[in-house]
Design a protein around this motif. Structure first.
Motif, PDB file in Angstrom:
ATOM      1  N   PHE A 161      40.968  46.548  14.591  1.00 58.65           N
ATOM      2  CA  PHE A 161      41.810  45.163  14.739  1.00 58.65           C
ATOM      3  C   PHE A 161      43.349  45.913  13.911  1.00 58.65           C
ATOM      4  N   ALA A 192      47.184  38.709  10.590  1.00 57.35           N
ATOM      5  CA  ALA A 192      46.332  38.015  11.799  1.00 57.35           C
ATOM      6  C   ALA A 192      46.855  36.991  12.300  1.00 57.35           C
ATOM      7  N   GLU A 204      45.710  36.795  16.162  1.00 59.92           N
ATOM      8  CA  GLU A 204      43.999  36.838  15.839  1.00 59.92           C
ATOM      9  C   GLU A 204      43.595  35.814  15.106  1.00 59.92           C
TER      10      GLU A 204
END
Length: 171
Positions: A4, A131, A136
């Motif tokens: 990620f 994120a 995300e």
């Protein structure tokens, strides 16, 4: 989870460039990134970009060029004296810039994107914000697990040196 971070910061490309310096070629992904930037900032879609479009495209690609540098590039690559650049010229300029990037400097810049407060560490709050900005959807437990996986000091945070070793594969 580690992927990620790397995928969203294109650090794998930086590490690849470092290992393949002799090859001096962009990845297909980097070539596509250049094409997309050119097309995006070629606002009148005429296949050429002017000074302002070049400056904005360079900034979007992570190169904060000052006016004298942009003017110098335009003068050097301007084929017909129009003050504009064609796609091939843009590609040549940006290819050279991308290949000459320092992976270490790119990682430092990425670290600063996380460490928005300048504390010298990436906290759970920093990771949560990034994120979220990247779209995300990760729980705090997942984010904390990412930090815990790489936190060798037990502080619950990742400092620049640790981030550098993670991103450059020096683990």
């Amino acid at each position: 989870q580690h992927y990620f971070i790397q995928s969203n910061l294109s650090m794998a490309e930086a590490a690849t460039n470092k290992r393949n310096k002799k090859k001096r070629e962009l990845t297909n992904e980097q070539k596509e990134e250049l094409k997309e930037a050119f097309e995006l900032f070629d606002s009148d879609k005429d296949g050429i970009i002017d000074y302002h479009e070049l400056k904005v495209a360079m900034k979007a690609l992570g190169f904060d060029a000052k006016k004298p540098e942009v003017l110098k590039l335009l003068k050097e690559y301007d084929r017909d004296g129009s003050g504009n650049l064609y796609w091939d010229d843009f590609f040549d300029i940006m290819k050279e810039k991308m290949l000459n990037r320092s992976p270490e400097e790119e990682v430092r810049k990425a670290f600063k994107l996380f460490d928005d407060e300048g504390a010298g560490k990436i906290s759970l709050r920093n990771l949560r914000r990034v994120a979220r900005e990247l779209g995300e959807t990760m729980s705090d437990d997942e984010l904390r697990a990412m930090i815990d996986e790489f936190d060798t000091s037990g502080s619950g945070e990742i400092d620049l040196n640790r981030f550098m070793s993670i991103m450059l594969g020096d683990d």
